[in-house]
Design an enzyme around this catalytic site. Structure first.
Site, PDB file in Angstrom:
ATOM      1  N   ASP A 173      26.777 -33.311  -9.916  1.00  0.00           N
ATOM      2  CA  ASP A 173      26.979 -34.486  -8.728  1.00  0.00           C
ATOM      3  C   ASP A 173      28.222 -34.283  -8.216  1.00  0.00           C
ATOM      4  O   ASP A 173      28.752 -34.934  -7.111  1.00  0.00           O
ATOM      5  CB  ASP A 173      26.869 -35.969  -9.268  1.00  0.00           C
ATOM      6  CG  ASP A 173      25.543 -36.219  -9.692  1.00  0.00           C
ATOM      7  OD1 ASP A 173      24.606 -35.670  -9.441  1.00  0.00           O
ATOM      8  OD2 ASP A 173      25.398 -37.533 -10.269  1.00  0.00           O
TER       9      ASP A 173
ATOM     10  N   ASP B 115      32.007 -39.079 -11.161  1.00  0.00           N
ATOM     11  CA  ASP B 115      30.951 -39.965 -10.889  1.00  0.00           C
ATOM     12  C   ASP B 115      31.787 -41.178 -10.306  1.00  0.00           C
ATOM     13  O   ASP B 115      31.199 -42.331 -10.225  1.00  0.00           O
ATOM     14  CB  ASP B 115      30.666 -40.502 -12.407  1.00  0.00           C
ATOM     15  CG  ASP B 115      29.315 -41.238 -12.113  1.00  0.00           C
ATOM     16  OD1 ASP B 115      28.348 -41.186 -11.283  1.00  0.00           O
ATOM     17  OD2 ASP B 115      28.725 -42.262 -12.771  1.00  0.00           O
TER      18      ASP B 115
ATOM     19  N   ASP C 174      21.108 -43.816 -19.177  1.00  0.00           N
ATOM     20  CA  ASP C 174      22.008 -43.520 -17.878  1.00  0.00           C
ATOM     21  C   ASP C 174      23.003 -44.591 -17.851  1.00  0.00           C
ATOM     22  O   ASP C 174      23.849 -44.348 -16.839  1.00  0.00           O
ATOM     23  CB  ASP C 174      21.021 -43.506 -16.722  1.00  0.00           C
ATOM     24  CG  ASP C 174      20.021 -42.659 -16.374  1.00  0.00           C
ATOM     25  OD1 ASP C 174      20.429 -41.382 -16.817  1.00  0.00           O
ATOM     26  OD2 ASP C 174      18.893 -42.715 -16.140  1.00  0.00           O
TER      27      ASP C 174
END
Length: 318
Positions: free
Chosen positions: A150, A113, A295
């Site tokens: 991701d 991330d 989130d």
């Protein structure tokens, strides 16, 4: 009474003909292993009684719908190398006991991330050891793994990623050898061009994977994601990689949300229930991100991964 074969020139060809016929007949009979269908093609996914929604539902029945809906078990850096095998084994065995398919989200790659809300992870040597132990824990359980959400969409966007595609190749190979169906994450339809993503998937060992995943923890429509998945499959085929499938995250894509708002967007709703679909290249709908878990500290939510009752109720339209 059976007669012995006639002597002379015609006896040998006739015997050979009979032998060939027997071999062909035996070859046409499927072996027990090939005739047996993989249970993942038909079984429901596992709804874990230890999930955050299940815990919340014990106090508030309004969350019982979420509690009963299968969602992925997240294996992250909160499980050290010494504990990850036992933890995922315990989860997977609970699923097997219920004759359900365990689904695991693997999420601990270096520079995860890029230091944002879900920052964390291991360094490369630790990650390899950790993945090896995780794979050992899932061996023989007929599990599904969504590999590193991701990671490929964010490839090259920050420092300290190291040999990211190499690590994904390593993880894919280890999990496959343990009998796990691996879906390498491919971001979503508004992030990376299909041709670029196909190249990244190929570099990350997609040939050893069942396929790839899209829309994990995001809110894009199912129609857009299926179209994107088919485009990526077409690009993989053009690059010599054939027969790959994909899964779509539908946990929170049940309503249109503000474009570009990916952190607790206002107006989001739960989407289609997770299940095997098996339509063309599409394998399944999955719930990977848990509805009700924030989130991050945005749009009124707490820190990433924390249970957020108000957010869960909003996703349920309450």
């Amino acid at each position: 009474m059976l007669r012995p074969p006639a002597r002379g020139r015609t006896a040998v060809p006739r015997a050979l003909t009979l032998l060939v016929a027997c071999v062909v007949a035996l070859a046409s009979v499927p072996s027990p292993a090939s005739a047996k269908s993989d249970p993942r093609l038909t079984r429901a996914f596992y709804a874990d009684s230890a999930s955050s929604a299940a815990v919340a539902a014990k106090r508030d029945r309004r969350f019982s719908t979420l509690a009963r809906t299968p969602q992925a078990y997240w294996a992250t850096d909160h499980l050290p190398v010494s504990k990850v095998k036992k933890a995922v084994r315990s989860y997977a065995q609970r699923a097997v006991k219920k004759k359900r398919t365990p689904v695991v989200a693997v999420y601990a790659i270096p520079a995860r991330d890029c230091g944002q809300h879900s920052a964390g992870s291991f360094d490369a040597p630790t990650y390899r050891r950790w993945v090896s132990r995780l794979a050992a824990g899932l061996k023989g359980t007929k599990a599904i793994a969504v590999l590193e959400p991701d990671a490929l969409a964010m490839l090259g966007q920050c420092d300290a990623q190291g040999d990211r595609t190499g690590l994904l190749r390593y993880a894919t190979a280890k999990l496959k050898r343990a009998g796990v169906w691996v879906y390498i994450d491919a971001g979503h339809s508004s992030w990376t061009a299909p041709a670029v993503m196909a190249e990244r998937l190929r570099a990350s060992g997609i040939t050893s994977a069942r396929g790839f995943s899209t829309n994990v923890a995001n809110f894009r429509s199912t129609a857009d994601e299926v179209a994107y998945g088919n485009e990526v499959v077409a690009q993989l085929t053009a690059q010599g990689v054939r027969g790959k499938k994909f899964v779509v995250e539908t946990a929170r894509n049940g309503a249109a949300t503000a474009a570009g708002d990916f952190c607790n967007p206002v107006g989001a709703r739960v989407g289609s229930k997770p299940r095997m679909v098996r339509q063309g290249n599409l394998d399944a709908y999955v719930w990977v991100k848990h509805p009700g878990e924030s989130d991050g500290p945005c749009n009124g939510g707490p820190n990433a991964g924390s249970w957020w009752a108000a957010g869960a109720l909003a996703l349920l339209g309450r």
